[in-house]
Design an enzyme around this catalytic site. Structure first.
Site, PDB file in Angstrom:
ATOM      1  CB  VAL A   7      -0.976   0.017   1.205  1.00  0.00           C
ATOM      2  CG1 VAL A   7      -2.014  -1.104   1.050  1.00  0.00           C
ATOM      3  CG2 VAL A   7      -0.240  -0.118   2.536  1.00  0.00           C
ATOM      4  CE  LYS A   8       5.837   0.457  -3.453  1.00  0.00           C
ATOM      5  NZ  LYS A   8       5.024  -0.712  -3.887  1.00  0.00           N
ATOM      6  NE  ARG A   9      -2.971   3.398   1.613  1.00  0.00           N
ATOM      7  CZ  ARG A   9      -3.340   3.127   0.359  1.00  0.00           C
ATOM      8  NH1 ARG A   9      -2.519   3.314  -0.660  1.00  0.00           N
ATOM      9  NH2 ARG A   9      -4.552   2.653   0.110  1.00  0.00           N
ATOM     10  CG  ASP A  68       3.847   1.420  -6.166  1.00  0.00           C
ATOM     11  OD1 ASP A  68       4.868   0.998  -6.763  1.00  0.00           O
ATOM     12  OD2 ASP A  68       3.188   0.723  -5.389  1.00  0.00           O
TER      13      ASP A  68
END
Lengths: 272, 272
Positions: free
Chosen positions: A95-97, B99
């Protein structure tokens, strides 16, 4: 899933493969209707076919969000299916939050409580406040972006920073090791930069590293093990498109199984 | 919403206030059931009450994701309501996505196509590849994180980098100005560091800056205008909790209106 359980899985199956579940309707196989309602069925067949040859699954939420509510329904269904049917496989939410404390806590609840993932990827840019709310979940893993596998990782991640002039990605690793709960950190280090794994291991000899970029992005498995493995293997190697789109016909699940098995066979000599 | 339209809104209303819509059921007012199904009603009342006193709305998706599918339903409903009823207000999705290329394109589709937001916040860590897919949407704004308002912004954002030893956040601004579509970039610069706005303006004299941290986080409005404003105002000043939780009783919308109006009145002398 704790460290001992993860290592036991890797030893038992002789693989550290993670299968990325990144649905793209434009690449869906013949026989499966290219609409969001088919995503879960696609994932389910891929999962059932590949489960013996991997230690976990990593859906990337962007590929679900892009299809709106129907896409997100497939996200929740996939998480639920994995938990019910394959509880011993690592469930990693890509999710690369990254947001400040109060907001980061909300993101962490979403992935760890709503969907019960074991692990989530998190971005480091905003520093400690944005990561510790994830680390506060004592039985989960936080996978921090360090060096990514894209060409423009050079823009910032490789810039020398601070008084030691370490590349930013190394400074991220070093600094984050001082944060509360840092024993629950893993790091993303792209396979396209395998030689960099040596420098990463100076800072985190024992941490698990999540390695994208094997397969479609051309990383070198031999170099990854040579420079990145530790006594507990210490690697989770991801392949997404190379596996899930190995075949475009109605035997796509068989194709995914064959590709996952082949990748795991290539890993076996390094893990034995 | 293009630049001229945004500036016209600011001039006409004599405010550059953006209201943050960050629902937290634990802080919901009396009279509103503290469950996800109430979020849209909460937002709707806040929006209707504050619309004359702001130029846009910034929901932060973490606060919706934390409540699962019902929370995300409120997210979509809120976006749809704003588009239908207040089409001239800026709709800014605070998602802080980041991303690599293919995946960034999917995120951009989600916010710009599924929910038709005018603008989205994006994280810079992974570099050009992770931002240009957002910039490729020619009629949208990409709001890049530069200097955030949290204490640990010092961990990385303030580290001197590269041969010029600029703080990382300034290097992010400088580098990103070379990317394709950079005329559609805005930047997040926290109000808790108002004096830093001077250095930001060296690199981007004309870009709009999104300023969080006024209100609950204690930033200073006077300093923000002094150091950050340009001839087109060039600022979007966000307040979230200070407005939406101004009153905890059944007159919460009235409380939000009064707080938004008061903030806008404080801004008016700088904008006139």
């Amino acid at each position: 899933m704790n460290r001992a359980q993860l290592i036991a899985q890797i030893r038992e199956k002789e693989t550290c493969l993670i299968v990325g579940l990144d649905p793209d309707l434009d690449r869906f196989p013949t026989g499966l209707s290219p609409e969001p309602a088919s995503i879960f069925e696609f994932n389910r067949q891929i999962i059932d076919a590949t489960a013996p040859y991997c230690v976990g699954y990593k859906p990337n939420i962007a590929f679900y969000e892009q299809y709106g509510p129907a896409g997100m329904e497939a996200w929740h269904q996939t998480a639920h299916y994995l938990r019910e049917k394959y509880p011993n496989h690592l469930r990693l939410a890509d999710v690369k939050r990254g947001d400040i404390g109060h907001t980061a806590s909300a993101y962490a609840r979403s992935v760890f409580e709503i969907d019960d993932f074991h692990a989530a990827t998190v971005a480091p840019y905003m520093g400690r406040d944005s990561v510790e709310p994830f680390l506060a979940h004592a039985d989960r893993w936080t996978v921090l972006l360090a060096l990514t596998s894209n060409p423009s990782a050079d823009d910032f991640e490789q810039l020398p920073v601070g008084k030691d002039q370490l590349p930013l990605f190394q400074q991220v690793i070093r600094t984050s090791q001082q944060w509360k709960g840092s024993e629950r950190l893993m790091y993303v280090v792209g396979a396209t930069r395998a030689e960099e794994l040596q420098s990463v291991r100076k800072w985190v000899p024992s941490a698990f590293l999540l390695i994208p970029g094997i397969g479609a992005q051309g990383g070198d498995l031999d170099a990854v093990f040579k420079f990145g493995a530790n006594n507990d293997v210490g690697l989770l190697i991801n392949s997404s498109r190379g596996i899930i789109y190995a075949r475009g016909d109605s035997n796509f699940a068989q194709g995914a199984m064959e590709e996952a098995r082949a990748m795991s066979e290539r890993m076996r000599p390094y893990i034995r």
